[in-house]
Design an enzyme around this catalytic site. Structure first.
Site, PDB file in Angstrom:
ATOM      1  N   ALA A 126      -1.040  12.033  14.417  1.00 31.60           N
ATOM      2  CA  ALA A 126      -2.104  12.910  14.916  1.00 31.60           C
ATOM      3  C   ALA A 126      -2.767  12.330  16.165  1.00 31.60           C
ATOM      4  O   ALA A 126      -2.953  11.116  16.275  1.00 31.60           O
ATOM      5  CB  ALA A 126      -3.164  13.109  13.834  1.00 31.60           C
TER       6      ALA A 126
ATOM      7  N   SER B 120       2.500   8.080  10.509  1.00 31.50           N
ATOM      8  CA  SER B 120       1.182   8.590  10.147  1.00 31.50           C
ATOM      9  C   SER B 120       1.272  10.067   9.727  1.00 31.50           C
ATOM     10  O   SER B 120       2.048  10.419   8.842  1.00 31.50           O
ATOM     11  CB  SER B 120       0.226   8.363  11.326  1.00 31.50           C
ATOM     12  OG  SER B 120      -1.116   8.452  10.931  1.00 31.50           O
TER      13      SER B 120
ATOM     14  N   LYS C 132      -9.571   0.752  13.648  1.00 29.93           N
ATOM     15  CA  LYS C 132      -8.780   1.228  12.498  1.00 29.93           C
ATOM     16  C   LYS C 132      -7.284   1.358  12.801  1.00 29.93           C
ATOM     17  O   LYS C 132      -6.458   1.249  11.907  1.00 29.93           O
ATOM     18  CB  LYS C 132      -9.302   2.597  12.023  1.00 29.93           C
ATOM     19  CG  LYS C 132     -10.724   2.560  11.478  1.00 29.93           C
ATOM     20  CD  LYS C 132     -10.809   1.738  10.196  1.00 29.93           C
ATOM     21  CE  LYS C 132     -12.220   1.747   9.622  1.00 29.93           C
ATOM     22  NZ  LYS C 132     -12.318   0.905   8.410  1.00 29.93           N
TER      23      LYS C 132
ATOM     24  N   ASP D 191      -2.551  -2.452   8.115  1.00 28.42           N
ATOM     25  CA  ASP D 191      -2.992  -1.119   8.518  1.00 28.42           C
ATOM     26  C   ASP D 191      -4.394  -0.847   7.974  1.00 28.42           C
ATOM     27  O   ASP D 191      -4.627  -0.942   6.773  1.00 28.42           O
ATOM     28  CB  ASP D 191      -2.003  -0.082   7.959  1.00 28.42           C
ATOM     29  CG  ASP D 191      -2.182   1.304   8.544  1.00 28.42           C
ATOM     30  OD1 ASP D 191      -3.268   1.605   9.059  1.00 28.42           O
ATOM     31  OD2 ASP D 191      -1.221   2.081   8.470  1.00 28.42           O
TER      32      ASP D 191
ATOM     33  N   HIS E 230      -1.729  -0.239  12.118  1.00 31.60           N
ATOM     34  CA  HIS E 230      -1.243   1.138  11.972  1.00 31.60           C
ATOM     35  C   HIS E 230      -0.202   1.485  13.033  1.00 31.60           C
ATOM     36  O   HIS E 230       0.718   2.265  12.783  1.00 31.60           O
ATOM     37  CB  HIS E 230      -2.427   2.111  12.039  1.00 31.60           C
ATOM     38  CG  HIS E 230      -2.062   3.520  11.692  1.00 31.60           C
ATOM     39  ND1 HIS E 230      -1.597   3.889  10.449  1.00 31.60           N
ATOM     40  CD2 HIS E 230      -2.078   4.668  12.430  1.00 31.60           C
ATOM     41  CE1 HIS E 230      -1.352   5.202  10.432  1.00 31.60           C
ATOM     42  NE2 HIS E 230      -1.629   5.683  11.630  1.00 31.60           N
TER      43      HIS E 230
ATOM     44  N   LEU F  73      17.257  -0.567  12.752  1.00 29.98           N
ATOM     45  CA  LEU F  73      18.688  -0.841  12.942  1.00 29.98           C
ATOM     46  C   LEU F  73      19.361  -1.130  11.594  1.00 29.98           C
ATOM     47  O   LEU F  73      20.490  -0.687  11.350  1.00 29.98           O
ATOM     48  CB  LEU F  73      18.889  -2.012  13.912  1.00 29.98           C
ATOM     49  CG  LEU F  73      18.462  -1.745  15.366  1.00 29.98           C
ATOM     50  CD1 LEU F  73      18.675  -2.982  16.218  1.00 29.98           C
ATOM     51  CD2 LEU F  73      19.203  -0.553  15.959  1.00 29.98           C
TER      52      LEU F  73
ATOM     53  N   HIS G  31      22.341   1.250   9.950  1.00 33.30           N
ATOM     54  CA  HIS G  31      23.610   0.672   9.494  1.00 33.30           C
ATOM     55  C   HIS G  31      23.896   1.019   8.020  1.00 33.30           C
ATOM     56  O   HIS G  31      25.035   1.264   7.637  1.00 33.30           O
ATOM     57  CB  HIS G  31      23.564  -0.857   9.669  1.00 33.30           C
ATOM     58  CG  HIS G  31      24.835  -1.537   9.265  1.00 33.30           C
ATOM     59  ND1 HIS G  31      26.008  -1.401   9.992  1.00 33.30           N
ATOM     60  CD2 HIS G  31      25.128  -2.334   8.209  1.00 33.30           C
ATOM     61  CE1 HIS G  31      26.970  -2.100   9.391  1.00 33.30           C
ATOM     62  NE2 HIS G  31      26.476  -2.660   8.318  1.00 33.30           N
TER      63      HIS G  31
END
EC number: 3.1.1.-
Length: 264
Positions: free
Chosen positions: A17, A85, A163, A214, A242, A257, A261
């Site tokens: 957002a 998020s 935050k 976070d 975050h 990655l 795989h």
């Protein structure tokens, strides 16, 4: 390197957002250097998309750029969707409609809906567990009409700094401060809808990446979501705030990655 290039996957990165495709600017070249195709799109009324939030009424309206991209994929083309998020909710709509076009979805410190409750359930739970003062200077503004009231959301400088970006560089915080735009959680729409089913959304493999530092969506809530719905795999990035794609881009790239795989 040639072998990797031939097996390269297509990553579609979906921002959170108030953000835009710009928030992936560190991660995109890392994934491309490893031989993968990367699309970092702007959702409706985000980034450089010309629409305004006042024109966007539903989660589906907001997700249209992602749905249009999924529609253009050929029948045998598959992608890895990465949602950050609020972007987890956008992933949900794409998973519901195009499950056959997705190798795996990655929820990066994201809201992860379930197929049991109404579509606003995880957001409602987040709201209930988040004290009002935690929103700091985030602005919630009514729009829409008396018959169809809607609410926009805009992250203030304190919320961004304390935050979301507390472990990011001052340059990344400055970039975000100049580029964030009003968005919405679309609670009015989601509380009336049941967008997600076991047959669609529930049939796609889900990996959740926990960001341990976070403060926007705290680790405890991230892990509650994993327990609530269950995932194919859970990973974590220690020391990531975050905005893991900015504070820990190399570690996030390495995790993605590994996922590319593993899920073929």
């Amino acid at each position: 390197m040639e072998v990797i290039k031939k097996q390269g996957k297509h990553f579609v990165l979906v921002h959170g957002a108030c953000h835009g495709g710009w928030s992936w600017y560190k991660l995109k070249p890392l994934l491309e250097a490893a031989g993968h195709k990367v699309t970092a799109l702007d959702l409706a009324a985000s980034g450089i998309d010309l629409r305004k939030i006042e024109e966007i009424r539903t989660l589906h309206d907001y997700t249209l750029p992602l749905m249009e991209l999924m529609e253009t994929l050929s029948q045998d083309e598959k992608v890895i969707l990465v949602g950050h998020s609020l972007g987890g909710m956008n992933l949900g709509l794409a998973m519901e409609k195009y499950p056959q076009k997705i190798y795996v979805t990655v929820f990066l410190a994201a809201f992860m809906p379930d197929s049991v409750h109404i579509s606003s359930y995880v957001l409602n739970q987040y709201y209930e567990r988040t004290p009002a003062e935690n929103w700091l200077d985030t602005q919630f503004t009514p729009y829409g009409s008396p018959e169809e009231p809607l609410t926009s959301m805009f992250f203030g400088p304190k919320f961004l700094a304390h935050k979301l970006y507390q472990l990011c560089s001052p340059e990344d915080l400055a970039l975000a401060s100049s580029l964030v735009r009003p968005s919405s959680l679309f609670l009015e729409d989601l509380s009336k809808a049941k967008y997600f089913t076991d047959e669609g959304y529930g049939s796609v493999k889900r990996v959740f990446i926990v960001c341990t530092e976070d403060k926007g969506i705290p680790e405890e809530f991230q892990r509650w979501q994993i327990d609530n719905i269950g995932v194919t795999e859970a990973k974590e990035i220690k020391g990531a705030d975050h905005m893991a794609m900015l504070s820990k881009p190399e570690q996030l790239c390495a995790s993605l990655l590994e996922i590319a795989h593993k899920y073929k």
